[in-house]
Design a protein around this motif. Structure first.
Motif, PDB file in Angstrom:
ATOM      1  N   ALA A 195       0.685  -0.889   0.279  1.00 29.78           N
ATOM      2  CA  ALA A 195       0.204   0.189  -0.008  1.00 29.78           C
ATOM      3  C   ALA A 195       0.999   1.071   0.321  1.00 29.78           C
ATOM      4  O   ALA A 195       0.421   1.955  -1.135  1.00 29.78           O
ATOM      5  N   ALA A 196       1.492   0.787   0.996  1.00 34.11           N
ATOM      6  CA  ALA A 196       2.640   2.561   0.959  1.00 34.11           C
ATOM      7  C   ALA A 196       3.445   2.575  -0.456  1.00 34.11           C
ATOM      8  O   ALA A 196       3.423   3.750  -1.374  1.00 34.11           O
ATOM      9  N   LEU A 197       3.830   1.432  -1.509  1.00 33.51           N
ATOM     10  CA  LEU A 197       4.120   1.340  -2.723  1.00 33.51           C
ATOM     11  C   LEU A 197       3.710   2.126  -3.410  1.00 33.51           C
ATOM     12  O   LEU A 197       3.832   2.633  -4.012  1.00 33.51           O
ATOM     13  N   SER A 198       1.996   1.733  -3.927  1.00 33.42           N
ATOM     14  CA  SER A 198       1.418   2.457  -4.882  1.00 33.42           C
ATOM     15  C   SER A 198       1.287   3.602  -4.202  1.00 33.42           C
ATOM     16  O   SER A 198       1.096   3.875  -5.361  1.00 33.42           O
ATOM     17  N   PHE A 199       1.143   3.991  -2.876  1.00 30.41           N
ATOM     18  CA  PHE A 199       0.326   5.320  -2.909  1.00 30.41           C
ATOM     19  C   PHE A 199       1.395   6.622  -2.851  1.00 30.41           C
ATOM     20  O   PHE A 199       1.509   7.156  -3.544  1.00 30.41           O
ATOM     21  N   GLY A 200       2.738   5.565  -2.519  1.00 33.62           N
ATOM     22  CA  GLY A 200       3.883   6.804  -3.338  1.00 33.62           C
ATOM     23  C   GLY A 200       4.551   6.608  -4.568  1.00 33.62           C
ATOM     24  O   GLY A 200       4.022   8.248  -5.077  1.00 33.62           O
ATOM     25  N   LEU A 201       3.238   5.688  -5.412  1.00 26.13           N
ATOM     26  CA  LEU A 201       3.938   5.493  -7.078  1.00 26.13           C
ATOM     27  C   LEU A 201       2.806   6.719  -7.780  1.00 26.13           C
ATOM     28  O   LEU A 201       2.907   7.408  -8.317  1.00 26.13           O
ATOM     29  N   SER A 202       1.613   6.964  -6.906  1.00 27.88           N
ATOM     30  CA  SER A 202       0.471   7.656  -7.497  1.00 27.88           C
ATOM     31  C   SER A 202       0.757   9.365  -6.796  1.00 27.88           C
ATOM     32  O   SER A 202       0.392   9.747  -7.962  1.00 27.88           O
TER      33      SER A 202
END
Length: 533
Positions: free
Chosen positions: A347-354
């Motif tokens: 989740a942290a990776l996905s929101f960071g990339l978005s």
């Protein structure tokens, strides 16, 4: 100070110090947040590496320490810290995500002093909640981390609906926390232990079990109170919009780490202390979790905004964790804990990339994007890997947790129908919406207006690389965590469902499954050596 004390106290002390720093020193604010979260991450990694060799107390906890200054003897409260197999991975994951979130906070350009103070308070509260062995401070630290979430979305959030999202998330989570608090107070009063100390409370209830009537009153309060905090269907609608409106760092910390507080509370407190109620209500949870997996999965397929898609995907993953809890066996509950840690990284990776894509393009409407892989090569590869991890691709840590949960749930005859629907929803529906998002954002023709965007530089790549490395390291070597989890899960599940359990024995390099489950020969960490699952 002990290692655990430093891990949670450093961010809080740094936040206090920043109060006295002049507002014009924005570089100092950001540098302090980065340095403190980096040190906290290193301490958490050191603690995790030393876990097996650390002394164990009579209750199975390591690195135990008590801070007398916080004690309140008349109420049986004290700030007691400790970790075991259940929370050691959560503390490590929380510290890593906190550093990644601090790295992604460069987008904040206004009121930086207040933002970094709240970010550090949120970090300290999260870590304190997961390592606290006292009911009062367990709840207090969660609230300490939760309040900054509301403020950060309201002040630094984005989108036309950020005010509505702020009110909604505040209302839902406040109600959930209040219901859980009523349950915890009722547990304290009904137990007769006269202590908030969780290990002492557990020992007392083991010798003097709660009556069935008390369990049936308290357990639903904890289940639905914590369930609202975790976005259990149908109390989930706050999460996608809240995360879609939140600053990148806030979404990373809340969706990745703080949301696991409710799950942690159910496993640590509700399941072992109220076994009769747990065995009754887990069948209800098993069917509710299909709402997360199927209904929210279908909603995710309809999303046009990347953040809303990721938010709904996060809610759907919670359904798989609840299915693991509903199995009430060692395999399923262990898988649930594994997904809690893996989803935190994902989740942290996905929101960071978005967040990076939003800062480059000013939009997350997937219909307005396209072909970004030509310009954002690293970010595009990282986003694709995050999508594959979310689909449960072997090699990522999520796969380990999901397949373990499905095996654990299948071993319960009453859950087999639910398991079939869950597998279909998690693997098929999840793959559809994630791959469609990757196609829409990264492939196809690229609008001319995105010709000027730039890929992440070395510094911007760092948080994403750390999160991806965490998913892959634990994905290839899951025993780094599962061997720590198993002894604790054995005790918890034995208390929650005292019958013969399928085991997840690490001895002889073999996971033992029930006789009626199929056996799979898979490569052991890509070395070519077969291990039986």
């Amino acid at each position: 100070m002990t290692t655990l004390t430093l891990i949670f106290a450093l961010p809080l002390l740094a936040a206090l110090a920043l109060v006295f720093v002049p507002r014009s020193f924005a570089v100092v604010m950001r540098g302090t947040a980065l340095l403190v979260t980096f040190i906290t991450m290193l301490l958490a990694i050191l603690m995790f590496a030393q876990f097996n060799g650390a002394p164990v107390d009579a209750d199975g906890y390591r690195f135990v320490s008590t801070i007398p200054a916080f004690g309140a003897a008349s109420l049986g409260m004290a700030l007691k810290l400790g970790v075991d197999g259940l929370n050691v991975g959560l503390v490590l994951m929380g510290a890593i995500v906190a550093f990644a979130a601090a790295c992604c906070s460069y987008e904040i350009r206004t009121r930086e002093k207040e933002f970094y103070i709240l970010l550090l308070v949120m970090t300290g509260g999260i870590l304190g909640a997961f390592m606290s062995l006292d009911l009062f401070f367990f709840y207090f630290f969660h609230e300490l981390a939760l309040v900054p979430t509301f403020i950060m979305i309201g002040v630094w959030g984005r989108g036309e609906r950020k005010n509505y999202a702020t009110f909604q998330i505040t209302l839902y989570l406040s109600i959930g926390a209040l219901i859980a608090l009523i349950g915890l107070i009722a547990l304290y009063l009904q137990s007769g232990a006269h202590t908030f100390d969780i290990p002492a409370l557990t020992r007392h209830i083991a010798q003097h079990p709660l009556s069935k009537q008390s369990q049936n009153f308290i357990f639903p309060l904890l289940l639905f109170g914590f369930g609202i905090l975790v976005s259990l269907w149908p109390f989930h609608s706050w999460a996608p919009l809240g995360y879609g409106s939140a600053p990148t760092a806030t979404a990373m910390l809340h969706a990745g780490v703080l949301k696991k507080f409710g799950l942690y509370g159910l496993i640590r407190i509700a399941l072992p202390l109220m076994p009769q109620a747990a065995q009754y209500w887990m069948w209800v949870v098993a069917w509710l979790c299909l709402g997360n997996i199927l209904y929210v999965g279908w909603v995710a397929m309809r999303q046009k905004d990347l953040n809303l898609l990721i938010g709904n995907s996060s809610v759907a993953h919670m359904g798989v964790i609840f299915l693991g809890l509903a199995s009430l066996n060692i395999i399923g509950v262990t898988g649930a804990v594994v997904i809690m840690v893996a989803h935190g990284f994902l989740a942290a990776l996905s929101f960071g990339l978005s967040g990076y894509i939003y800062n480059q393009t000013g939009t997350l409407e997937m219909s307005q994007l396209g072909g970004l892989a030509r310009k954002l090569r690293f970010v595009g590869v990282a986003l694709t890997m995050a999508a594959l991890a979310g689909c449960g691709l072997p090699g990522f840590f999520n796969f380990v947790g999901e397949i373990t949960v499905f095996f654990g749930a299948w071993s319960q005859p009453g859950l087999r129908v639910v398991t079939v629907f869950a597998v279909w929803g998690a693997l098929i529906i999840g793959a559809v919406y994630m791959m469609r998002a990757v196609r829409a954002i990264l492939h196809g023709p690229m609008p001319d207006r995105w010709e000027g965007i730039a890929d992440a530089n070395v510094w911007r790549k760092l948080p994403y690389a750390i999160l991806l490395a965490s998913l892959l390291i634990f994905g290839f070597f899951p025993r780094l965590l599962t061997e720590k989890i198993q002894p604790t899960m054995t005790n918890i599940v034995a208390a929650a469902a005292p019958q013969e359990q399928p085991t997840l024995a690490a001895s002889a390099g073999k996971y033992e499954m029930p006789a009626n489950l199929p056996m799979l020969d898979l490569p052991d960490n890509l070395s070519g050596k077969a291990r039986t699952y």
